[in-house]
Motif scaffolding. Structure first.
Motif, PDB file in Angstrom:
ATOM      1  N   LEU A 156       1.235   4.175  -3.102  1.00 54.02           N
ATOM      2  CA  LEU A 156       1.068   5.615  -2.919  1.00 54.02           C
ATOM      3  C   LEU A 156       2.308   6.363  -3.378  1.00 54.02           C
ATOM      4  CD1 LEU A 156      -0.689   7.932  -1.887  1.00 54.02           C
ATOM      5  CD2 LEU A 156       0.284   7.563   0.392  1.00 54.02           C
ATOM      6  N   GLN A 157       3.481   5.776  -3.198  1.00 53.26           N
ATOM      7  CA  GLN A 157       4.715   6.434  -3.611  1.00 53.26           C
ATOM      8  C   GLN A 157       4.784   6.638  -5.116  1.00 53.26           C
ATOM      9  OE1 GLN A 157       8.080   4.236  -1.633  1.00 53.26           O
ATOM     10  NE2 GLN A 157       8.589   6.339  -1.096  1.00 53.26           N
ATOM     11  N   VAL A 212       5.521   8.278   2.712  1.00 52.26           N
ATOM     12  CA  VAL A 212       5.181   9.618   2.201  1.00 52.26           C
ATOM     13  C   VAL A 212       6.329  10.583   2.483  1.00 52.26           C
ATOM     14  CG1 VAL A 212       3.713  11.645   2.605  1.00 52.26           C
ATOM     15  CG2 VAL A 212       2.670   9.387   2.258  1.00 52.26           C
ATOM     16  N   SER A 244       9.063   9.902   0.187  1.00 54.14           N
ATOM     17  CA  SER A 244       8.781  10.438  -1.146  1.00 54.14           C
ATOM     18  C   SER A 244       9.143  11.911  -1.265  1.00 54.14           C
ATOM     19  CB  SER A 244       7.295  10.254  -1.482  1.00 54.14           C
ATOM     20  OG  SER A 244       6.936   8.895  -1.504  1.00 54.14           O
ATOM     21  N   VAL A 276       2.675   3.664   5.537  1.00 54.17           N
ATOM     22  CA  VAL A 276       2.250   4.589   4.481  1.00 54.17           C
ATOM     23  C   VAL A 276       2.784   5.998   4.734  1.00 54.17           C
ATOM     24  CG1 VAL A 276       0.244   5.771   3.500  1.00 54.17           C
ATOM     25  CG2 VAL A 276       0.213   3.283   3.789  1.00 54.17           C
ATOM     26  N   VAL A 315       0.836  -1.206   0.000  1.00 54.41           N
ATOM     27  CA  VAL A 315       0.000   0.000   0.000  1.00 54.41           C
ATOM     28  C   VAL A 315       0.873   1.259   0.000  1.00 54.41           C
ATOM     29  CG1 VAL A 315      -1.721   1.315   1.287  1.00 54.41           C
ATOM     30  CG2 VAL A 315      -1.937  -1.167   1.104  1.00 54.41           C
ATOM     31  N   GLY A 316       1.903   1.267   0.841  1.00 49.00           N
ATOM     32  CA  GLY A 316       2.799   2.407   0.885  1.00 49.00           C
ATOM     33  C   GLY A 316       3.525   2.625  -0.426  1.00 49.00           C
ATOM     34  N   MET A 341       3.199   9.887  -5.220  1.00 46.72           N
ATOM     35  CA  MET A 341       3.827  10.893  -4.367  1.00 46.72           C
ATOM     36  C   MET A 341       5.192  11.340  -4.882  1.00 46.72           C
ATOM     37  SD  MET A 341       2.198  12.085  -1.743  1.00 46.72           S
ATOM     38  CE  MET A 341       3.659  12.771  -0.954  1.00 46.72           C
TER      39      MET A 341
END
Length: 433
Positions: free
Chosen positions: A290-291, A344, A347, A340, A286-287, A294
């Protein structure tokens, strides 16, 4: 380094370079990430049996660190070639080297089958992976950054930075599917090998894309003017000392934070918190997903507000969040958001990093300088971090010591940012003769 570009930006070439940088780096980091995940989940049992669980994991992470230790050799060898014979040719070679090494790991016998020969071969192939990755990053960054306009370089250069989370996403996704579809015995027996053997197909696709790529306009100009260096490594060390130190220090924090929230967290979640392998991998998946969004967004932010500003926010946030994470982590419900948010902050550092590092060096030494900065920082940051985390957890029994380690690493990054040059509005084109 501050002159105007010799010709209008090649938008078609920029888009092709972005695609080649993104796809090739993603495929190479799939290879590197699948090893990282396997080291955390299975290699301790398969290649270093007969030890306490954390000791076996420590030994597996030692082979993980070999990939980072080998990177400077790749950075020196391929970085020099990149400034002498061109970016494109070198990137084809690095992709092929990593692909072959990864495929061969999937064929290795385990300790039960070959004794001490098994971990020895594992270390050799991991070393080969590291040499390839050491030469990859500098060239992948230059592919897109040397085609782009000055005011948009943070966004376009981030293509190479999206590669690691995409590779991690793909690697962990494959391992999660295999672990979910197979029994634990089957996964430990042969299932993990499938993820490594798949690299042959992925690398073939990447080679096809890179073989059709044009050389960057900056290198073409250097070649036309006969301005290629003959000894770029020594020249960088002699004439680019401050840029090199700044770039190395700036990279330490992101490497350590990534080692925590994308690699070591798999061990911490399964061995300390009692989570299942599937739950731990899900948090990283999941993390990483998102990256993918991001990182280019952070690169774009750095075009608007400055590399050092966005980068520093990520460093400070990552340092603070590491303390919060160990205070809250107890189950999937808390580890998931913890990972997550940690990624972030990573990122925010990683997105501007490619442009920041490449902007520190002159055109004729840029591949060598960027590669040296990337690889030496990897030894200081990424190689040592999982080993240190595992050791501290075994000895201290608390994650707060690990958080302190991350705070120091992020502080080192802030020093590097202060030393670095802020030149985001300048061209990367060759300076006038």
């Amino acid at each position: 380094m501050s002159s105007a570009p010799p010709s209008p930006p090649d938008r078609r070439g920029l888009h092709k370079a972005f695609a080649a940088s993104l796809s090739g780096t993603s495929l190479e980091w799939y290879d590197f990430a699948v090893y990282s995940s396997a080291a955390a989940l299975v290699f301790g049992d398969l290649f270093f049996p007969g030890s306490e669980p954390l000791t076996g994991t420590l030994q597996a992470f030692a082979t993980y660190a070999v990939g980072y230790v080998a990177r400077p050799l790749g950075g020196i060898f391929f970085g020099r070639l990149g400034d002498v014979i061109g970016r494109k040719r070198v990137l084809v070679a690095t992709l092929l080297l990593i692909g072959v090494a990864t495929f061969c790991i999937g064929l290795l016998p385990t300790h039960a089958q070959a004794g001490a020969l098994a971990p020895t071969l594992l270390v050799v192939l991991r070393f080969a992976q590291g040499v390839g990755v050491g030469g990859e990053w500098g060239g992948a960054v230059l592919l897109s950054s040397e085609f782009s306009e000055a005011g948009q370089r943070g966004f376009w250069a981030s293509a190479a930075q999206v590669g690691p989370p995409l590779g991690t996403l793909l690697a962990n996704g494959v391992l999660a599917v295999l672990a979910g579809a197979l029994s634990e015995d089957a996964f430990l027996s042969w299932g993990w090998r499938v993820a490594f053997l798949l690299s042959a197909v992925l690398v073939a696709f990447g080679l096809l894309i890179r073989s059709r790529l044009e050389e960057t306009p900056v290198f073409r100009e250097l070649e036309a003017r006969g301005d290629r260096p003959t000894a770029p490594v020594s020249e960088v060390l002699r004439t680019q000392t401050r840029p090199l130190v700044a770039a190395i220090l700036a990279r330490v924090g992101p490497d350590v934070l990534y080692a925590m929230f994308a690699v070591f967290v798999l061990t911490y979640a399964t061995k300390e918190l009692g989570m299942s392998r599937g739950e731990a991998v899900t948090a990283v998946l999941v993390g990483s997903a998102l990256q993918v969004v991001m990182i280019p967004w952070s690169g774009w932010l750095s075009d608007r507000y400055g590399r050092r500003t966005v980068y520093a926010i990520g460093a400070v946030g990552g340092a603070v969040w590491s303390v919060v994470f160990f205070a809250m982590a107890s189950s999937l419900a808390t580890v998931l958001p913890g990972v997550v948010i940690g990624l972030v902050f990573h990122s925010l550092m990683y997105g501007p990093q490619a442009a920041f590092v490449s902007e520190q060096f002159t055109a004729r030494l840029r591949y060598t300088g960027s590669s040296l900065a990337y690889t030496f920082a990897g030894v200081i940051g990424g190689a040592l971090a999982p080993l240190a985390f595992t050791y501290f957890l075994a000895k201290a029994g608390t994650g707060y010591v690990i958080a302190a380690y991350i705070i120091v690493a992020c502080s080192i990054t802030l020093v590097g940012l202060r030393l670095g040059r802020a030149v985001r509005e300048e061209s990367l084109a060759v300076s006038p003769a």
